[in-house]
Design an enzyme around this catalytic site. Sequence first.
Site, short mmCIF file in Angstrom:
data_model
loop_
_atom_site.label_atom_id
_atom_site.label_comp_id
_atom_site.label_asym_id
_atom_site.label_seq_id
_atom_site.Cartn_x
_atom_site.Cartn_y
_atom_site.Cartn_z
N ARG A 166 -45.57 23.66 -41.40
CA ARG A 166 -46.83 23.89 -42.10
C ARG A 166 -46.73 23.66 -43.61
O ARG A 166 -45.84 24.19 -44.26
CB ARG A 166 -47.31 25.33 -41.85
CG ARG A 166 -48.69 25.61 -42.44
CD ARG A 166 -49.09 27.06 -42.28
NE ARG A 166 -50.43 27.32 -42.81
CZ ARG A 166 -50.90 28.52 -43.14
NH1 ARG A 166 -50.12 29.59 -42.97
NH2 ARG A 166 -52.11 28.66 -43.63
N SER A 173 -58.12 10.13 -52.61
CA SER A 173 -57.87 8.70 -52.84
C SER A 173 -59.12 7.90 -52.51
O SER A 173 -60.07 8.41 -51.91
CB SER A 173 -56.69 8.21 -51.99
OG SER A 173 -57.10 7.98 -50.65
N GLU A 200 -57.11 18.31 -41.42
CA GLU A 200 -58.17 19.16 -41.94
C GLU A 200 -59.46 18.90 -41.17
O GLU A 200 -59.80 17.74 -40.90
CB GLU A 200 -58.43 18.88 -43.43
CG GLU A 200 -57.21 18.98 -44.34
CD GLU A 200 -56.73 20.40 -44.55
OE1 GLU A 200 -57.50 21.34 -44.24
OE2 GLU A 200 -55.59 20.57 -45.03
N CYS A 260 -49.63 19.07 -42.07
CA CYS A 260 -48.34 19.50 -41.56
C CYS A 260 -47.78 18.42 -40.66
O CYS A 260 -48.23 17.28 -40.67
CB CYS A 260 -48.51 20.81 -40.78
SG CYS A 260 -49.57 20.65 -39.33
#
Length: 631
Positions: free
Chosen positions: A52, A373, A80, A2
Amino acid sequence: MCGISGFISKRRITLADLTAMNDTMYHRGPNDSGVEIYDAAGGYAVGFAQRRLSIMDLSPLGHQPMHAADKRVSVVFNGEIYNFQELKKELSGYPFRSQCDTEVILAAYEKWGIDCVSRFNGMFAIALYDRDAQEVYLVRDRIGKKPLYYWEDGENLVFASELKPILACPGFDRKLNPDILPVFLYQQYIPEPDTIFEQVKKLCPGTILRFRLQSDNRQKKRECFSYWSIKESYQKGIADPVTDFSQAKAELKAILQKSVKSRMEADVPLGTFLSGGYDSSLMTAMAQEASEAPVKTFSIGFEEKQYDESGYASAVAKHLGTQHTEEIISEKQMLELVESIPQYFDEPMADSSEIPTMLVSALARKQVTVALSGDGGDEFFCGYQMYQKLGQAQKLDAAGALVYGISQLPGLKQANLLGRLPFSVRTIAQNRDKRYKTQLCSDKYLVCMKNLTGTDQVRFDRELDYNVKNWQIRRMLLDMDTYLPGDILCKVDRASMKYSLEARCPILDQRVMEYSFRLPHSFKNHNGCQKYILKEIAYDYIPRELLDRKKTGFSVPLDKWLRGPLKNKLTDYASPAFLKQQGLFNADATAKLITDWLGAGDGGAYTGSNYSRIIWAFFIFQQWAERYLQA
C-alpha cells in the site's frame, strides 16, 4: 495506489511464498502490506496480497485485503475510484467504517454485483473474491491506466500488478514468448494481451476475468468479457454528435475542470508535471484554478539546449502563479538510469522517454506523493505529428496506387523503379495492404525485421475493425487501443512507481474520453491545427505566445549513446557467438546490422535507414534478458 498480487490454486503456495511475491513490489507500496490465504471450493485456495501507498484515509482502516461488513466479499485493489464519494451516497445503507474508496468497491459489489465496475470512474486493477458465489474476479480500468498480469498454470491462476511477483511464484517457468520479440523490436513495447513470457498475459483494458471455483460442464471455469471498449464508445459518440463549437468548448472545459478537481482529492501532498506543452499546461492551469494555494509544479531541463524546454515550463508556471521546481539534468544522470530500467520495467520497454519520466518523477517525489499529468491529449485530440502525415498520405493514396502499379510493369520492376523514388513517394506507393493503411513504414524496416527474427509480421491487423474511413481517426483509435496502454501508460506507471509516486491523468477520465468521441474531427484537427479545441481552452488561461511553438518532447540521444558509452556493451550483445548460443535472433544478420550501423550511424531524415530505435530495443531486450533469463 499500490501493488496487488495473489493466486487461485490447487497447488500449495504458502503464506511465506505469497509474502515474498508481494514484497518484490515494495516500491509500489512502502506504507503497508497485507497477505492472506482463504480456503475455497473445489480444492482451491485463494491468496490475496497488497503493498500500500497510502493516498486516501491514511489510517489502518484502509488496510488491504479488505473485507465486506458481512465477510462475504474480500478485495485487493490498486488505483483510485474518483467518484467514490458520489457512489457512497447511493450506498447509504452500507455500514462504512473507513473514508477510502476500497470499501466503496465492496459495498457497490454487494448491491450491484460485478456490473458495479461500470459505475466506477477511475484508474484501477481489482481482485475480488465472492465466497457465496465461489467466484474470483479480476478487473482492469477502461483505458489500462493500472496494469494487471496473470499466469495460467493448468487449473491454477496467479495475478499481479507487475511481472516480478509471478516470477517469484514457486513453479513459474520463465519460458520466453518468441513470437512477441519481433513486435517488441519494431513497436518498442509489448502490446496487450501479450507479455514477454509465453504463459503470462495482460488483462486487456476494460475487461473482467471471472474464475469459477466450482463449475459444471455447462460453464467455463475461466472467461473474459468486456465492459467498455474504445470501438463501442466511439460508435456511441459519433451517433450523438455535438456540432456547435462554442457549446463543445464550454462543455469539454467543464468536464475537464471536474476531472482535474476530482483528481486533486488526496490526504497527501499533490502537484503536477509541467513540461510547458498544451496538455500539461492546461491541466496545471485548471489545478491552480481549483486550488486555494499555489500548486506545486515540476519540470526537468537538459544541458543540451536542443532538448531543453524548461524555460517554457518556467514561463507558464510564473504566469499561473504556481510553486515551481525545476532541475537541469545532465547526460550523465540519464545514462546512470539505463542500468536500472530492467529492475522497474520487468518486461522489455524501449520507449527512451522512460528515462526523463523517471527523472521528473524522482524530482516530484521529494515534495509530493501525487502528480497530475497531461497524458492522453495527443491520442484523443489528434496531437501527434504522425496524424498530420496520415492526412496527407490518404489524399495521395490513389496516386500512390498508380505509381505502384506502373512500377510493377515488366522492365520497370526489374529496373527497381520503386527503389529509385524519393523515400516519401516510395512509402506511399508501397502502402497497398488495407490492413495496415495507417501504419506507414519504410520497407527497409520490415526487411530488417525479417532478417533479424525471420518475420515481418510486426504491425497491428485490427485497423479495419473500426470501420472508419478517415485515416487520422482510424490511427487515433488504434493508438488508444495499443500505444496508449502498452507504451505511454505503462511507462508512466513504472517510472512514477519506481519512486512511490502516484500519477493521475485527468484527460483519461471516462467522461472526457467519451465526450471526445462526440466531437467532429474538425474540432480536433482544424485546417491543420492539431488539438484545436484543447488549445482554445488552454488560451482561456495562458497567453498564446507562451504555448504556440513546436514541441520537442522527452527524448534522449540514442545514436550518441549506443555509439559511445554503451558501445562496448552493445558489441558484446551483438557477438555472433553469444547470439548463436542465445538462439533468439539470426546471429549473422544481427551482428552485421549492428556493426554496419556502428560505423555509419542513422541515415537521417527521409532515408528509411534510421536503425537506432531498433538497435536500442535490441539493447534493452538483452539488458532485460541478462537480469531475468540468466538469473
